[in-house]
Motif scaffolding. Structure first.
Motif, mmCIF file in Angstrom:
data_model
loop_
_atom_site.group_PDB
_atom_site.id
_atom_site.type_symbol
_atom_site.label_atom_id
_atom_site.label_comp_id
_atom_site.label_asym_id
_atom_site.label_seq_id
_atom_site.Cartn_x
_atom_site.Cartn_y
_atom_site.Cartn_z
ATOM 1 N N THR A 63 0.828 -1.208 0.000
ATOM 2 C CA THR A 63 0.000 0.000 0.000
ATOM 3 C C THR A 63 0.865 1.262 0.000
ATOM 4 O O THR A 63 1.997 1.258 0.487
ATOM 5 N N VAL A 64 0.295 2.335 -0.538
ATOM 6 C CA VAL A 64 1.000 3.624 -0.540
ATOM 7 C C VAL A 64 1.239 4.085 0.889
ATOM 8 O O VAL A 64 2.303 4.636 1.214
ATOM 9 N N GLU A 65 0.250 3.843 1.755
ATOM 10 C CA GLU A 65 0.373 4.269 3.148
ATOM 11 C C GLU A 65 1.593 3.647 3.813
ATOM 12 O O GLU A 65 2.310 4.305 4.575
ATOM 13 N N PHE A 66 1.836 2.375 3.522
ATOM 14 C CA PHE A 66 3.008 1.710 4.093
ATOM 15 C C PHE A 66 4.289 2.284 3.492
ATOM 16 O O PHE A 66 5.261 2.543 4.206
ATOM 17 N N CYS A 67 4.284 2.489 2.183
ATOM 18 C CA CYS A 67 5.485 2.976 1.500
ATOM 19 C C CYS A 67 5.933 4.334 2.027
ATOM 20 O O CYS A 67 7.130 4.602 2.144
ATOM 21 N N ILE A 68 4.974 5.197 2.333
ATOM 22 C CA ILE A 68 5.345 6.542 2.766
ATOM 23 C C ILE A 68 5.342 6.667 4.293
ATOM 24 O O ILE A 68 5.373 7.786 4.827
ATOM 25 N N SER A 69 5.290 5.535 4.985
ATOM 26 C CA SER A 69 5.369 5.586 6.450
ATOM 27 C C SER A 69 6.772 5.998 6.894
ATOM 28 O O SER A 69 6.964 6.434 8.023
ATOM 29 N N ASP A 119 16.377 -1.802 2.240
ATOM 30 C CA ASP A 119 15.792 -0.469 2.425
ATOM 31 C C ASP A 119 15.592 -0.176 3.911
ATOM 32 O O ASP A 119 15.801 0.960 4.356
ATOM 33 N N VAL A 120 15.160 -1.209 4.642
ATOM 34 C CA VAL A 120 14.956 -1.046 6.084
ATOM 35 C C VAL A 120 16.289 -0.734 6.766
ATOM 36 O O VAL A 120 16.368 0.136 7.646
ATOM 37 N N PHE A 121 17.340 -1.432 6.341
ATOM 38 C CA PHE A 121 18.671 -1.200 6.914
ATOM 39 C C PHE A 121 19.105 0.252 6.720
ATOM 40 O O PHE A 121 19.571 0.912 7.660
ATOM 41 N N HIS A 122 18.932 0.762 5.494
ATOM 42 C CA HIS A 122 19.373 2.131 5.214
ATOM 43 C C HIS A 122 18.490 3.165 5.913
ATOM 44 O O HIS A 122 18.943 4.266 6.221
ATOM 45 N N HIS A 123 17.228 2.792 6.155
ATOM 46 C CA HIS A 123 16.356 3.684 6.928
ATOM 47 C C HIS A 123 16.880 3.815 8.351
ATOM 48 O O HIS A 123 16.991 4.932 8.888
ATOM 49 N N VAL A 124 17.212 2.673 8.954
ATOM 50 C CA VAL A 124 17.738 2.673 10.320
ATOM 51 C C VAL A 124 19.095 3.370 10.371
ATOM 52 O O VAL A 124 19.405 4.112 11.313
ATOM 53 N N ALA A 125 19.914 3.157 9.341
ATOM 54 C CA ALA A 125 21.255 3.746 9.308
ATOM 55 C C ALA A 125 21.229 5.237 8.992
ATOM 56 O O ALA A 125 22.228 5.938 9.173
ATOM 57 N N GLY A 126 20.077 5.725 8.487
ATOM 58 C CA GLY A 126 19.976 7.148 8.176
ATOM 59 C C GLY A 126 20.721 7.539 6.920
ATOM 60 O O GLY A 126 21.192 8.679 6.797
ATOM 61 N N THR A 127 20.806 6.620 5.959
ATOM 62 C CA THR A 127 21.566 6.875 4.733
ATOM 63 C C THR A 127 21.001 8.035 3.923
ATOM 64 O O THR A 127 21.756 8.835 3.351
ATOM 65 N N VAL A 128 19.651 8.128 3.841
ATOM 66 C CA VAL A 128 19.018 9.189 3.048
ATOM 67 C C VAL A 128 17.952 9.904 3.875
ATOM 68 O O VAL A 128 16.865 10.205 3.374
ATOM 69 N N ASP A 129 18.255 10.173 5.137
ATOM 70 C CA ASP A 129 17.231 10.741 6.020
ATOM 71 C C ASP A 129 17.092 12.263 5.929
ATOM 72 O O ASP A 129 16.310 12.864 6.657
ATOM 73 N N THR A 130 17.840 12.882 5.024
ATOM 74 C CA THR A 130 17.662 14.317 4.760
ATOM 75 C C THR A 130 17.601 14.516 3.250
ATOM 76 O O THR A 130 18.047 13.656 2.478
ATOM 77 N N LYS A 131 17.039 15.634 2.817
ATOM 78 C CA LYS A 131 16.952 15.902 1.378
ATOM 79 C C LYS A 131 18.341 15.976 0.746
ATOM 80 O O LYS A 131 18.537 15.549 -0.398
ATOM 81 N N GLU A 132 19.295 16.514 1.489
ATOM 82 C CA GLU A 132 20.655 16.619 0.968
ATOM 83 C C GLU A 132 21.255 15.232 0.732
ATOM 84 O O GLU A 132 21.882 14.969 -0.307
#
Length: 213
Positions: A63-69, A119-132
């Protein structure tokens, strides 16, 4: 749930047929036969529950809702997508995240979901957690998607867009020429149709430039 019930009934019939075949060679005692029947039923129920749980999990994560969570997806990918032709158009036909990024067959979907652990790993690692950070990795992210689509002949695109169902007379001359190359295998959808849901990465690189190293 009707599909699960049908699966359980089919499996029970298969077990019954197997028991009949085995019985022709060796008749089990009444107690053993009862144990086999209950054991088979228990396995069927467990299998049905596992299947139902897996199907539910896949549906929910599509779902889109999950993707943009995750804010990385909501603030970047979704913001770019929400006003494009795949999200809003005159006919209201909508292509969501999973329509474009998840295979539509069971095996392909399962493999894609397993790989999504990255993707979950990079979310936790903060690889792309800012626009920059996201912009710094945009080309790398795009290359991965382009390469996967080229390797699968853009199967997600073709799930909705059938080249054989197109009306060439309603297309421009360039489009007609390029779409003919789809039939010959010379090109695939992503070679031309990129940057239609998300911004193109800087540097001028195109899907046609992407090859496996």
């Amino acid at each position: 749930m009707s599909g699960i019930r049908k699966l359980i009934v089919a499996m029970m019939r298969a077990v019954h047929d197997w028991e009949v075949e085995m019985g022709a060679a060796r008749q089990p005692t009444g107690k053993l036969k009862s144990l086999l029947s209950w054991g088979s039923l228990a396995l069927l129920l467990v299998g049905g529950l596992v299947f139902a749980g897996g199907k539910y999990a896949i549906d929910q994560t599509n779902t889109v809702e999950f993707c943009i969570s995750c804010h990385e997806m909501k603030d970047n990918n979704f913001e770019e997508y929400k006003d494009t032709i795949h999200a809003r158009n005159r006919t209201g036909v909508k292509a969501t995240c999973s329509d474009c990024h998840v295979p539509h067959d069971f095996v392909g979907t399962t493999i894609r979901k397993i790989k999504a652990a990255n993707d979950v790993f990079h979310h936790v690692a903060g690889t792309v957690d800012t626009k920059e950070k996201f912009e710094a990795h945009r080309l790398e992210l795009a290359r991965r998607v382009w390469l996967r689509m080229k390797e699968t002949d853009s199967q997600e695109c073709r799930h909705c867009h059938d080249i054989k169902a197109m009306a060439p007379e309603m297309q421009g001359k360039t489009a007609q020429k390029q779409h003919q190359k789809l039939l010959s295998g010379e090109r695939t959808c992503i070679d031309c149709h990129y940057g239609i849901a998300h911004k193109e990465p800087e540097g001028g690189l195109e899907p046609g430039d992407v090859v496996r190293n």
